[in-house]
Design a protein around this motif. Structure first.
Motif, PDB file in Angstrom:
ATOM      1  N   ALA A  36       0.811  -1.220   0.000  1.00  0.00           N
ATOM      2  CA  ALA A  36       0.000   0.000   0.000  1.00  0.00           C
ATOM      3  C   ALA A  36       0.847   1.274   0.000  1.00  0.00           C
ATOM      4  O   ALA A  36       0.309   2.359  -0.096  1.00  0.00           O
ATOM      5  N   ASN A  37       2.173   1.141   0.121  1.00  0.00           N
ATOM      6  CA  ASN A  37       3.058   2.309   0.178  1.00  0.00           C
ATOM      7  C   ASN A  37       4.238   2.143  -0.778  1.00  0.00           C
ATOM      8  O   ASN A  37       4.587   1.019  -1.165  1.00  0.00           O
ATOM      9  N   PHE A  38       4.881   3.270  -1.102  1.00  0.00           N
ATOM     10  CA  PHE A  38       6.062   3.267  -1.976  1.00  0.00           C
ATOM     11  C   PHE A  38       7.332   3.430  -1.152  1.00  0.00           C
ATOM     12  O   PHE A  38       7.417   4.325  -0.318  1.00  0.00           O
ATOM     13  N   THR A  39       8.319   2.574  -1.432  1.00  0.00           N
ATOM     14  CA  THR A  39       9.672   2.830  -0.947  1.00  0.00           C
ATOM     15  C   THR A  39      10.296   3.803  -1.944  1.00  0.00           C
ATOM     16  O   THR A  39       9.676   4.147  -2.955  1.00  0.00           O
ATOM     17  N   PHE A  40      11.538   4.227  -1.695  1.00  0.00           N
ATOM     18  CA  PHE A  40      12.164   5.199  -2.600  1.00  0.00           C
ATOM     19  C   PHE A  40      12.271   4.665  -4.029  1.00  0.00           C
ATOM     20  O   PHE A  40      11.932   5.358  -4.990  1.00  0.00           O
ATOM     21  N   GLU A  41      12.751   3.432  -4.181  1.00  0.00           N
ATOM     22  CA  GLU A  41      12.922   2.877  -5.532  1.00  0.00           C
ATOM     23  C   GLU A  41      11.580   2.760  -6.258  1.00  0.00           C
ATOM     24  O   GLU A  41      11.472   3.077  -7.437  1.00  0.00           O
ATOM     25  N   LYS A  72      14.404  12.045  -4.022  1.00  0.00           N
ATOM     26  CA  LYS A  72      14.758  11.642  -2.645  1.00  0.00           C
ATOM     27  C   LYS A  72      14.489  12.784  -1.666  1.00  0.00           C
ATOM     28  O   LYS A  72      13.880  12.573  -0.615  1.00  0.00           O
ATOM     29  N   SER A  73      14.904  14.004  -2.017  1.00  0.00           N
ATOM     30  CA  SER A  73      14.697  15.125  -1.097  1.00  0.00           C
ATOM     31  C   SER A  73      13.209  15.471  -0.982  1.00  0.00           C
ATOM     32  O   SER A  73      12.734  15.804   0.109  1.00  0.00           O
ATOM     33  N   MET A  74      12.478  15.384  -2.075  1.00  0.00           N
ATOM     34  CA  MET A  74      11.046  15.664  -2.019  1.00  0.00           C
ATOM     35  C   MET A  74      10.301  14.577  -1.259  1.00  0.00           C
ATOM     36  O   MET A  74       9.295  14.853  -0.615  1.00  0.00           O
ATOM     37  N   MET A  75      10.811  13.356  -1.313  1.00  0.00           N
ATOM     38  CA  MET A  75      10.172  12.252  -0.591  1.00  0.00           C
ATOM     39  C   MET A  75      10.231  12.518   0.906  1.00  0.00           C
ATOM     40  O   MET A  75       9.239  12.342   1.607  1.00  0.00           O
ATOM     41  N   THR A  76      11.370  12.984   1.391  1.00  0.00           N
ATOM     42  CA  THR A  76      11.482  13.270   2.822  1.00  0.00           C
ATOM     43  C   THR A  76      10.583  14.441   3.214  1.00  0.00           C
ATOM     44  O   THR A  76      10.043  14.458   4.316  1.00  0.00           O
ATOM     45  N   ASP A  77      10.387  15.397   2.301  1.00  0.00           N
ATOM     46  CA  ASP A  77       9.496  16.531   2.585  1.00  0.00           C
ATOM     47  C   ASP A  77       8.030  16.111   2.606  1.00  0.00           C
ATOM     48  O   ASP A  77       7.236  16.664   3.372  1.00  0.00           O
ATOM     49  N   CYS A  78       7.660  15.154   1.769  1.00  0.00           N
ATOM     50  CA  CYS A  78       6.249  14.749   1.642  1.00  0.00           C
ATOM     51  C   CYS A  78       5.861  13.594   2.548  1.00  0.00           C
ATOM     52  O   CYS A  78       4.679  13.275   2.661  1.00  0.00           O
ATOM     53  N   ASP A  79       6.841  12.957   3.173  1.00  0.00           N
ATOM     54  CA  ASP A  79       6.550  11.827   4.074  1.00  0.00           C
ATOM     55  C   ASP A  79       6.046  12.379   5.405  1.00  0.00           C
ATOM     56  O   ASP A  79       6.814  12.587   6.352  1.00  0.00           O
ATOM     57  N   ILE A  80       4.755  12.621   5.486  1.00  0.00           N
ATOM     58  CA  ILE A  80       4.149  13.281   6.642  1.00  0.00           C
ATOM     59  C   ILE A  80       4.246  12.425   7.902  1.00  0.00           C
ATOM     60  O   ILE A  80       4.555  12.924   8.983  1.00  0.00           O
ATOM     61  N   ASP A  83       7.427   7.502   8.066  1.00  0.00           N
ATOM     62  CA  ASP A  83       7.669   6.061   8.082  1.00  0.00           C
ATOM     63  C   ASP A  83       8.640   5.619   6.991  1.00  0.00           C
ATOM     64  O   ASP A  83       8.920   4.431   6.850  1.00  0.00           O
ATOM     65  N   GLY A  84       9.166   6.566   6.214  1.00  0.00           N
ATOM     66  CA  GLY A  84      10.124   6.235   5.159  1.00  0.00           C
ATOM     67  C   GLY A  84       9.471   5.744   3.885  1.00  0.00           C
ATOM     68  O   GLY A  84      10.163   5.355   2.949  1.00  0.00           O
ATOM     69  N   GLU A  85       8.151   5.744   3.850  1.00  0.00           N
ATOM     70  CA  GLU A  85       7.407   5.323   2.664  1.00  0.00           C
ATOM     71  C   GLU A  85       6.338   6.371   2.345  1.00  0.00           C
ATOM     72  O   GLU A  85       5.969   7.173   3.198  1.00  0.00           O
ATOM     73  N   ILE A  86       5.866   6.324   1.132  1.00  0.00           N
ATOM     74  CA  ILE A  86       4.847   7.275   0.680  1.00  0.00           C
ATOM     75  C   ILE A  86       3.534   6.528   0.451  1.00  0.00           C
ATOM     76  O   ILE A  86       3.492   5.561  -0.316  1.00  0.00           O
ATOM     77  N   ASP A  87       2.475   6.969   1.149  1.00  0.00           N
ATOM     78  CA  ASP A  87       1.160   6.365   0.933  1.00  0.00           C
ATOM     79  C   ASP A  87       0.415   7.134  -0.161  1.00  0.00           C
ATOM     80  O   ASP A  87       0.963   8.059  -0.755  1.00  0.00           O
ATOM     81  N   ARG A  88      -0.815   6.762  -0.427  1.00  0.00           N
ATOM     82  CA  ARG A  88      -1.576   7.354  -1.539  1.00  0.00           C
ATOM     83  C   ARG A  88      -1.733   8.867  -1.395  1.00  0.00           C
ATOM     84  O   ARG A  88      -1.504   9.616  -2.338  1.00  0.00           O
ATOM     85  N   GLU A  89      -2.146   9.348  -0.221  1.00  0.00           N
ATOM     86  CA  GLU A  89      -2.340  10.789  -0.017  1.00  0.00           C
ATOM     87  C   GLU A  89      -1.029  11.545  -0.154  1.00  0.00           C
ATOM     88  O   GLU A  89      -0.975  12.622  -0.752  1.00  0.00           O
TER      89      GLU A  89
END
Length: 162
Positions: A36-41, A72-80, A83-89
């Motif tokens: 249900a979530n995205f890792t960086f890759e 990578k830098s935007m992922m850390t900004d958007c990971d509310i 948890d190190g992963e990105i969910d749908r929202e």
């Protein structure tokens, strides 16, 4: 014609397009990986798919996807939830940030193609009177047909240089 006005509305149209692209990409990954979530890759692969959809589905020039460092830098900004992963929202917010400039370019191209081009065509129709051969044909065409042809030619020329 309703689609044209929908595209010119700006933010609502952009959010609708981003949401549709995000849903398609997220659902594709969820189906393939069962996660249900995205890792960086996975996020970077999703970004490549998003840009593929943008380049196929939206008018305008080809847009290159961002480099991995930016993602990578935007992922850390958007990971509310951190948890190190990105969910749908978080993914939707991530894509909105990532593609803000892209949609601005598309919107500007639509405005030029759909508003400025017909206006210029109508304004220059009278100027074609003196052109041998072409002038008589242009003058016989109804103004709406002439404006549509010039607009199509400009849209075609813009898509050809993309």
């Amino acid at each position: 014609m309703g689609q044209v006005f929908d595209k010119l509305r700006g933010k609502q149209w952009r959010q609708k397009q981003v949401q549709a692209i995000c849903d398609r990409v997220f659902d594709r990954f969820k189906l393939q990986t069962g996660k249900a979530n995205f890792t960086f890759e996975e996020l970077y692969i999703a970004v490549l798919l998003v840009y593929n959809d943008i380049n196929k589905g939206l008018p305008g020039p080809h847009f290159d996807p961002p480099l991995k460092d930016l993602v990578k830098s935007m992922m850390t900004d958007c990971d509310i939830n951190l948890d190190g992963e990105i969910d749908r929202e978080e993914f939707v917010k991530f894509v909105e940030l990532l593609t803000a400039d892209t949609f601005a370019v598309v919107s500007q191209g639509l405005i030029i193609s759909l508003i400025v081009a017909p206006t210029v065509a109508i304004a220059t129709k009278k100027a074609t009177e003196g052109v041998p051969g072409v002038g008589k044909v242009v003058q016989k065409l109804p103004t709406s047909v002439y404006a549509s042809l010039v607009t199509l030619a400009i849209v075609w020329a813009n898509s050809d240089t993309s």
